[in-house]
Design a protein around this motif. Structure first.
Motif, PDB file in Angstrom:
ATOM      1  N   ILE A  24      54.966  59.129  47.643  1.00 51.52           N
ATOM      2  CA  ILE A  24      54.344  58.770  46.446  1.00 51.52           C
ATOM      3  C   ILE A  24      52.850  58.721  46.738  1.00 51.52           C
ATOM      4  O   ILE A  24      51.976  59.313  46.073  1.00 51.52           O
ATOM      5  N   THR A  25      52.459  57.868  47.698  1.00 53.36           N
ATOM      6  CA  THR A  25      51.206  57.576  48.167  1.00 53.36           C
ATOM      7  C   THR A  25      50.445  58.840  48.507  1.00 53.36           C
ATOM      8  O   THR A  25      49.540  59.307  48.174  1.00 53.36           O
ATOM      9  N   LEU A  53      42.828  58.936  36.411  1.00 58.32           N
ATOM     10  CA  LEU A  53      42.996  57.341  36.782  1.00 58.32           C
ATOM     11  C   LEU A  53      44.160  56.871  36.189  1.00 58.32           C
ATOM     12  O   LEU A  53      44.742  56.191  37.025  1.00 58.32           O
ATOM     13  N   ARG A  54      44.749  56.975  34.986  1.00 55.92           N
ATOM     14  CA  ARG A  54      45.944  56.549  34.591  1.00 55.92           C
ATOM     15  C   ARG A  54      47.163  57.115  35.477  1.00 55.92           C
ATOM     16  O   ARG A  54      48.120  56.591  35.662  1.00 55.92           O
ATOM     17  N   ARG A  55      46.907  58.447  35.785  1.00 54.91           N
ATOM     18  CA  ARG A  55      47.841  59.168  36.843  1.00 54.91           C
ATOM     19  C   ARG A  55      47.848  58.129  38.261  1.00 54.91           C
ATOM     20  O   ARG A  55      49.216  58.060  38.631  1.00 54.91           O
ATOM     21  N   TRP A  56      46.724  58.043  38.656  1.00 53.82           N
ATOM     22  CA  TRP A  56      46.646  57.093  39.685  1.00 53.82           C
ATOM     23  C   TRP A  56      47.634  55.784  39.584  1.00 53.82           C
ATOM     24  O   TRP A  56      48.389  55.305  40.330  1.00 53.82           O
ATOM     25  N   GLU A  57      47.272  55.138  38.647  1.00 51.16           N
ATOM     26  CA  GLU A  57      47.794  53.814  38.124  1.00 51.16           C
ATOM     27  C   GLU A  57      49.508  54.127  38.205  1.00 51.16           C
ATOM     28  O   GLU A  57      50.004  53.058  38.577  1.00 51.16           O
ATOM     29  N   LEU A  58      49.949  54.811  37.568  1.00 51.65           N
ATOM     30  CA  LEU A  58      51.261  55.257  37.312  1.00 51.65           C
ATOM     31  C   LEU A  58      52.025  55.388  38.934  1.00 51.65           C
ATOM     32  O   LEU A  58      53.073  54.928  39.080  1.00 51.65           O
ATOM     33  N   PHE A  59      51.127  56.282  39.798  1.00 45.41           N
ATOM     34  CA  PHE A  59      51.644  56.274  41.015  1.00 45.41           C
ATOM     35  C   PHE A  59      51.689  54.870  41.713  1.00 45.41           C
ATOM     36  O   PHE A  59      52.648  54.767  42.592  1.00 45.41           O
ATOM     37  N   ASN A  60      50.586  54.219  41.668  1.00 49.35           N
ATOM     38  CA  ASN A  60      50.850  53.055  42.125  1.00 49.35           C
ATOM     39  C   ASN A  60      51.870  52.142  41.730  1.00 49.35           C
ATOM     40  O   ASN A  60      52.290  51.423  42.383  1.00 49.35           O
ATOM     41  N   ASN A  61      52.010  51.994  40.278  1.00 50.42           N
ATOM     42  CA  ASN A  61      53.145  51.362  40.038  1.00 50.42           C
ATOM     43  C   ASN A  61      54.491  51.665  40.587  1.00 50.42           C
ATOM     44  O   ASN A  61      55.472  51.091  40.739  1.00 50.42           O
ATOM     45  N   LEU A  62      54.672  53.080  40.518  1.00 52.61           N
ATOM     46  CA  LEU A  62      55.948  53.513  41.272  1.00 52.61           C
ATOM     47  C   LEU A  62      56.076  53.403  42.713  1.00 52.61           C
ATOM     48  O   LEU A  62      57.284  52.869  42.993  1.00 52.61           O
ATOM     49  N   ARG A  63      54.960  53.325  43.319  1.00 52.14           N
ATOM     50  CA  ARG A  63      55.092  53.021  44.969  1.00 52.14           C
ATOM     51  C   ARG A  63      55.318  51.369  45.049  1.00 52.14           C
ATOM     52  O   ARG A  63      56.121  50.991  45.712  1.00 52.14           O
ATOM     53  N   THR A  64      54.884  50.651  44.078  1.00 53.24           N
ATOM     54  CA  THR A  64      54.947  49.316  44.166  1.00 53.24           C
ATOM     55  C   THR A  64      56.521  48.796  43.940  1.00 53.24           C
ATOM     56  O   THR A  64      57.118  48.391  44.506  1.00 53.24           O
TER      57      THR A  64
END
Length: 159
Positions: free
Chosen positions: A94-95, A122-133
């Motif tokens: 994901i990262t 930027l919202r897509r980046w946040e979605l990826f960040n939430n998924l990897r978290t």
């Protein structure tokens, strides 16, 4: 190498990875969204330089130690450790495939200007960040469960 050492390494690395991602999701992202865009872009670009080293190292150690744990165990323990390894690998993918390309764009925007659709990116980046978290946190929980539910060597020797 002792299986308990590998368990400890897997817990440590996955806990650090989860902590880094969770801190970012809970603290950095809201801060990014609260400051002017040019400040966010500059800070984000600089932060990713450091994260590129530390987060990738944590992902690698998390995945490899969980995989080693899966190879050294049997039954349910193998499945749990294997699932943790797959989840940390998912965090890596994901990262690399989601966040990193957007980080590259953010680095360019920090030097030039953000495009009109920057908010969606930027919202897509946040979605990826939430998924990897979420994948890192799930792996960490699985490793905790594995360590808590496995009998210790002392307890096995008494039985």
């Amino acid at each position: 190498m002792n299986i308990r050492v590998i368990q400890g390494l897997a817990l440590l690395a996955t806990g650090l990875l989860t902590g880094a991602f969770a801190y970012g999701a809970a603290n950095l992202v809201p801060t990014f969204n609260a400051v002017p865009l040019d400040m966010r872009l500059s800070f984000h670009a600089e932060l990713m330089k450091m994260n590129g080293i530390t987060v990738q190292a944590a992902m690698a150690v998390s995945t490899l130690s969980s995989l080693a744990l899966a190879l050294l165990t049997r039954g349910r323990a193998r499945l749990i450790a294997g699932a943790a390894a797959l989840l940390t690998l998912a965090s890596f993918l994901i990262t690399r495939l989601g966040n990193v390309p957007i980080n590259g764009r953010i680095k360019e925007w920090a030097l030039t200007a953000a495009p009109a659709d920057h908010a969606e990116i930027l919202r897509r980046w946040e979605l990826f960040n939430n998924l990897r978290t979420l994948t890192a946190l799930t792996a960490f929980v699985l490793l905790i469960v594995l360590c808590l539910w496995q009998p210790t060597a002392t307890a096995r020797n008494r039985a």
